[in-house]
Design a protein around this motif. Structure first.
Motif, PDB file in Angstrom:
ATOM      1  N   THR A 130      55.673   9.269  70.211  1.00 42.76           N
ATOM      2  CA  THR A 130      55.305   9.576  68.606  1.00 42.76           C
ATOM      3  C   THR A 130      53.941   9.672  67.778  1.00 42.76           C
ATOM      4  OG1 THR A 130      57.422   8.913  68.252  1.00 42.76           O
ATOM      5  CG2 THR A 130      56.125   9.201  66.612  1.00 42.76           C
ATOM      6  N   PRO A 131      52.884  11.215  67.919  1.00 42.46           N
ATOM      7  CA  PRO A 131      51.897  10.958  67.709  1.00 42.46           C
ATOM      8  C   PRO A 131      51.822   9.931  66.690  1.00 42.46           C
ATOM      9  CG  PRO A 131      52.399  12.838  68.226  1.00 42.46           C
ATOM     10  CD  PRO A 131      53.698  12.074  67.653  1.00 42.46           C
ATOM     11  N   GLY A 132      51.350   9.155  66.741  1.00 39.00           N
ATOM     12  CA  GLY A 132      50.144   7.873  66.161  1.00 39.00           C
ATOM     13  C   GLY A 132      50.849   6.888  65.981  1.00 39.00           C
ATOM     14  N   ALA A 133      51.870   6.717  67.232  1.00 40.48           N
ATOM     15  CA  ALA A 133      52.066   4.755  67.361  1.00 40.48           C
ATOM     16  C   ALA A 133      51.166   4.478  68.568  1.00 40.48           C
ATOM     17  CB  ALA A 133      53.524   5.835  68.441  1.00 40.48           C
ATOM     18  N   ASP A 134      50.321   4.663  69.093  1.00 42.53           N
ATOM     19  CA  ASP A 134      49.494   4.071  69.869  1.00 42.53           C
ATOM     20  C   ASP A 134      47.967   4.639  69.323  1.00 42.53           C
ATOM     21  OD1 ASP A 134      48.759   1.629  71.490  1.00 42.53           O
ATOM     22  OD2 ASP A 134      48.028   3.543  73.090  1.00 42.53           O
ATOM     23  N   ALA A 135      47.018   4.013  68.985  1.00 44.00           N
ATOM     24  CA  ALA A 135      45.521   4.796  68.958  1.00 44.00           C
ATOM     25  C   ALA A 135      44.694   5.381  70.160  1.00 44.00           C
ATOM     26  CB  ALA A 135      44.812   4.373  68.313  1.00 44.00           C
ATOM     27  N   ARG A 136      45.108   4.538  71.230  1.00 38.11           N
ATOM     28  CA  ARG A 136      44.722   4.611  72.429  1.00 38.11           C
ATOM     29  C   ARG A 136      45.376   5.560  73.644  1.00 38.11           C
ATOM     30  NH1 ARG A 136      41.926   0.641  74.799  1.00 38.11           N
ATOM     31  NH2 ARG A 136      42.998   1.596  77.568  1.00 38.11           N
ATOM     32  N   THR A 137      46.757   5.719  73.454  1.00 37.09           N
ATOM     33  CA  THR A 137      47.525   6.999  73.725  1.00 37.09           C
ATOM     34  C   THR A 137      47.514   8.494  72.546  1.00 37.09           C
ATOM     35  OG1 THR A 137      49.256   5.626  74.950  1.00 37.09           O
ATOM     36  CG2 THR A 137      49.166   8.130  74.396  1.00 37.09           C
ATOM     37  N   ASP A 138      46.824   8.017  71.668  1.00 38.75           N
ATOM     38  CA  ASP A 138      46.603   9.448  70.578  1.00 38.75           C
ATOM     39  C   ASP A 138      45.377   9.715  71.360  1.00 38.75           C
ATOM     40  OD1 ASP A 138      49.079   9.425  69.405  1.00 38.75           O
ATOM     41  OD2 ASP A 138      47.542   8.361  68.065  1.00 38.75           O
ATOM     42  N   ALA A 139      44.120   8.859  71.584  1.00 37.99           N
ATOM     43  CA  ALA A 139      42.805   9.573  72.043  1.00 37.99           C
ATOM     44  C   ALA A 139      43.345   9.916  73.328  1.00 37.99           C
ATOM     45  CB  ALA A 139      41.532   8.366  71.901  1.00 37.99           C
ATOM     46  N   ALA A 140      44.007   9.560  74.607  1.00 39.78           N
ATOM     47  CA  ALA A 140      44.237   9.939  75.747  1.00 39.78           C
ATOM     48  C   ALA A 140      44.354  11.370  76.213  1.00 39.78           C
ATOM     49  CB  ALA A 140      44.765   8.911  76.357  1.00 39.78           C
ATOM     50  N   ILE A 141      45.000  11.753  74.967  1.00 41.31           N
ATOM     51  CA  ILE A 141      46.304  12.758  74.464  1.00 41.31           C
ATOM     52  C   ILE A 141      45.461  13.827  74.209  1.00 41.31           C
ATOM     53  CG2 ILE A 141      47.608  14.262  73.405  1.00 41.31           C
ATOM     54  CD1 ILE A 141      49.378  11.583  73.993  1.00 41.31           C
ATOM     55  N   ALA A 142      44.266  13.601  73.378  1.00 46.01           N
ATOM     56  CA  ALA A 142      43.372  14.608  73.409  1.00 46.01           C
ATOM     57  C   ALA A 142      42.234  14.837  73.881  1.00 46.01           C
ATOM     58  CB  ALA A 142      42.489  13.816  71.894  1.00 46.01           C
ATOM     59  N   VAL A 143      42.176  13.680  74.623  1.00 47.52           N
ATOM     60  CA  VAL A 143      41.235  14.376  75.839  1.00 47.52           C
ATOM     61  C   VAL A 143      41.479  15.319  77.388  1.00 47.52           C
ATOM     62  CG1 VAL A 143      39.098  12.637  74.678  1.00 47.52           C
ATOM     63  CG2 VAL A 143      40.360  11.807  77.063  1.00 47.52           C
ATOM     64  N   GLN A 144      42.753  14.789  77.561  1.00 42.34           N
ATOM     65  CA  GLN A 144      43.786  15.415  78.679  1.00 42.34           C
ATOM     66  C   GLN A 144      42.828  16.209  78.857  1.00 42.34           C
ATOM     67  OE1 GLN A 144      44.956  12.968  81.017  1.00 42.34           O
ATOM     68  NE2 GLN A 144      45.580  14.834  82.114  1.00 42.34           N
ATOM     69  N   PRO A 145      43.509  17.594  78.242  1.00 42.69           N
ATOM     70  CA  PRO A 145      42.851  19.091  78.460  1.00 42.69           C
ATOM     71  C   PRO A 145      41.316  18.944  78.726  1.00 42.69           C
ATOM     72  CG  PRO A 145      44.295  19.101  76.233  1.00 42.69           C
ATOM     73  CD  PRO A 145      43.810  17.686  76.511  1.00 42.69           C
ATOM     74  N   GLY A 146      40.492  18.358  78.551  1.00 40.14           N
ATOM     75  CA  GLY A 146      39.360  18.390  78.470  1.00 40.14           C
ATOM     76  C   GLY A 146      38.500  18.427  79.870  1.00 40.14           C
ATOM     77  N   LEU A 147      39.119  16.670  79.872  1.00 43.55           N
ATOM     78  CA  LEU A 147      39.176  15.691  81.358  1.00 43.55           C
ATOM     79  C   LEU A 147      39.669  16.810  82.559  1.00 43.55           C
ATOM     80  CD1 LEU A 147      39.688  11.823  81.086  1.00 43.55           C
ATOM     81  CD2 LEU A 147      37.590  13.630  81.514  1.00 43.55           C
ATOM     82  N   GLU A 148      40.839  17.533  82.587  1.00 35.26           N
ATOM     83  CA  GLU A 148      41.830  18.164  83.893  1.00 35.26           C
ATOM     84  C   GLU A 148      40.270  19.438  83.778  1.00 35.26           C
ATOM     85  OE1 GLU A 148      44.308  18.725  85.319  1.00 35.26           O
ATOM     86  OE2 GLU A 148      44.567  16.353  85.070  1.00 35.26           O
ATOM     87  N   ARG A 149      40.214  19.939  82.461  1.00 36.13           N
ATOM     88  CA  ARG A 149      39.229  20.996  83.135  1.00 36.13           C
ATOM     89  C   ARG A 149      38.270  20.826  83.733  1.00 36.13           C
ATOM     90  NH1 ARG A 149      40.790  22.724  78.338  1.00 36.13           N
ATOM     91  NH2 ARG A 149      38.764  21.588  76.438  1.00 36.13           N
ATOM     92  N   PHE A 150      36.937  19.631  83.408  1.00 37.86           N
ATOM     93  CA  PHE A 150      36.240  18.804  84.255  1.00 37.86           C
ATOM     94  C   PHE A 150      36.582  18.686  85.387  1.00 37.86           C
ATOM     95  CE2 PHE A 150      34.350  15.080  85.482  1.00 37.86           C
ATOM     96  CZ  PHE A 150      32.757  15.095  85.174  1.00 37.86           C
ATOM     97  N   LEU A 151      37.547  17.769  85.950  1.00 42.36           N
ATOM     98  CA  LEU A 151      37.782  17.674  87.331  1.00 42.36           C
ATOM     99  C   LEU A 151      38.015  18.859  87.890  1.00 42.36           C
ATOM    100  CD1 LEU A 151      40.425  15.254  86.938  1.00 42.36           C
ATOM    101  CD2 LEU A 151      38.105  14.644  87.544  1.00 42.36           C
TER     102      LEU A 151
END
Length: 463
Positions: free
Chosen positions: A395-416
């Motif tokens: 559930t979005p908003g349940a954990d701030a760290r997980t929300d942040a990781a979800i937000a940057v995941q597409p960008g990190l995948e592109r970077f790798l």
């Protein structure tokens, strides 16, 4: 004819002996041939020629007894009879030279590309000792590789030795060729140990290409060659790298693969009567791998450095199999290529969370190390919650760290997957951009790890 060419030709001719030292076959089996009558001066590793009818059969001394010698033929011993004469041979001259750059040779320094080749001025031992440990320099500066992930998160430093762990078909050979074209070095030395015959030409002409071959020496021993020839391939390539290192040059050594080197060593050990140990590998396998890898690394005094990449074939992605485990203990880092990442179309298929570069934190600045730690932390957080995210249970908003990781995941995948030929600074700028990107939590929560990098417009490098 130039005086230098005459001198090199004279050196090759000087190795020809006027006297033939003969023995005779007194025993033969599936793995070895026993010979009597050789002089007492014969040594392990000496070469011989079994003078059977038709085509003579080359062999190598693998065992010594007071009155007889065990030989390992470089081919099938079928047809060898008792009493067949055997001639003790002089080992070929192995003397690398600048003329070898751009060439494909075998482990004895003979050409495989159809053109003549001469040895250099000074013969080198295939099994040389490394520079004294106390005299070696520390790792040098970080090298640009042409890959954003290696320029930032998994840096390759001058003189570093890393392992490339991968199963078949995940882009290992292509990555090695890309490194040969992109890494900063004066000379590239490539060992193709036990490679398929068709793949040698494909690797040289199509994968490596003229750009890569222009500064490369390729040493090849195909899979049909005898185990002693395949084992010598890794030694010979290292000897070539040592020659250029001693000339003060920066060398990149690529060995593909240490697994086949270890398998060849196992075959020879079994033929010599050495008992098997862990998963069939004899106890001498670990020291053989360590001795090979220790020859690479930083040089001493006015020498250059040998930056080395050793590939390991891991069956079923088993990172604890014996060769992989032995190699991890002697290297300065390891890179794991993952089949699942390759199957979803991201190349290089580096599993960052299972990969380590021991040149960190030394080769990066304090801000760069902080950025690397943040990227690893975000990827680790996402990985721990990946199953919940993919199943739609998070559930979005349940954990701030997980929300942040979800937000940057597409960008990190592109970077790798980013190819960044502009160098290290541009790669860190791209990493900073990936870490500051934002995305809607709901969208990230439903996308999942396996598809997070597959957003429209993504610039994946494909093979």
């Amino acid at each position: 004819m130039p005086a230098e060419t005459l001198a090199r030709a004279a050196m090759a001719i000087s190795r020809l002996g006027p006297v033939a030292r003969l023995g005779r076959v007194v025993g033969a089996g599936a793995g070895a041939v026993t010979v009597a009558g050789f002089p007492a001066s014969v040594r392990l590793g000496d070469r011989a020629l079994i003078l059977q009818p038709g085509t003579p059969l080359a062999a190598e001394v693998i065992g010594l007894e007071p009155d007889r010698v065990a030989l390992m033929p470089e081919g099938s011993a079928e047809g060898v009879a008792l009493g067949t004469p055997v001639r003790l041979e002089t080992a070929p001259v192995f003397a690398p030279h600048d003329d070898w750059i751009g060439r494909v040779i075998d482990p004895d320094g003979r050409p495989l590309d159809g053109r003549p080749i001469l040895p250099g001025h000074h013969a080198r031992a295939l099994r040389a000792a490394p520079p004294p440990a106390y005299a070696r320099r520390a790792l040098g500066q970080r090298l640009a590789t042409g890959f954003a992930v290696f320029d930032t998160l998994l840096p390759l430093a001058r003189g570093q030795r890393i392992g490339l762990f991968a199963g078949s078909g995940v882009g290992k050979s292509t990555l090695l060729a890309d490194l040969a074209r992109g890494v900063e070095a004066d000379v590239i030395v490539i060992a193709l140990v036990g490679e398929r015959g068709r793949e040698v030409r494909h690797f040289v002409q199509d994968v490596l290409g003229p750009e890569g071959m222009a500064r490369s020496v390729v040493v090849a021993a195909t899979s049909d060659r005898a185990p002693q020839v395949r084992r010598r391939c890794a030694w010979a390539a290292t000897a070539v790298a040592e020659h250029f290192r001693d000339c003060g040059r920066q060398v990149l050594l690529l060995v593909d693969s240490v697994t086949r080197f270890a398998e060849a060593h196992r075959e020879l050990a079994a033929a010599a009567g050495e008992p098997a140990a862990l998963r069939g590998y004899p106890a001498t396998t670990g020291p053989a791998i360590a001795a090979l890898c220790e020859r690479a690394g930083p040089g001493a005094k006015d020498m250059g450095d040998i930056t080395a990449v050793y590939s390991v074939l891991v069956a079923g992605s088993d990172m604890d199999e014996p060769v992989a485990d032995m190699l991890r203990g002697v290297l300065d880092g390891h890179v794991v290529l993952d089949r699942q990442i390759a199957e979803r179309g991201r190349f290089p298929a580096v599993d960052l969370l299972r990969s380590v570069s021991r040149s960190l934190p030394g080769v990066a600045s304090v801000p760069e190390n902080a950025m690397i730690a943040e990227a690893r932390g975000q990827l680790g957080t996402y990985d721990r919650s990946a199953l919940m995210i993919q199943a739609g249970l998070y559930t979005p908003g349940a954990d701030a760290r997980t929300d942040a990781a979800i937000a940057v995941q597409p960008g990190l995948e592109r970077f790798l997957a980013l190819r960044e030929p502009r160098g290290v600074l541009a790669s860190f700028a791209a990493l900073r951009q990936a870490l500051t990107a934002t995305a809607g939590p709901a969208k990230g929560a439903t996308t999942g790890s396996s598809d997070a990098g597959a957003q429209p417009g993504q610039d994946f490098t494909t093979r």
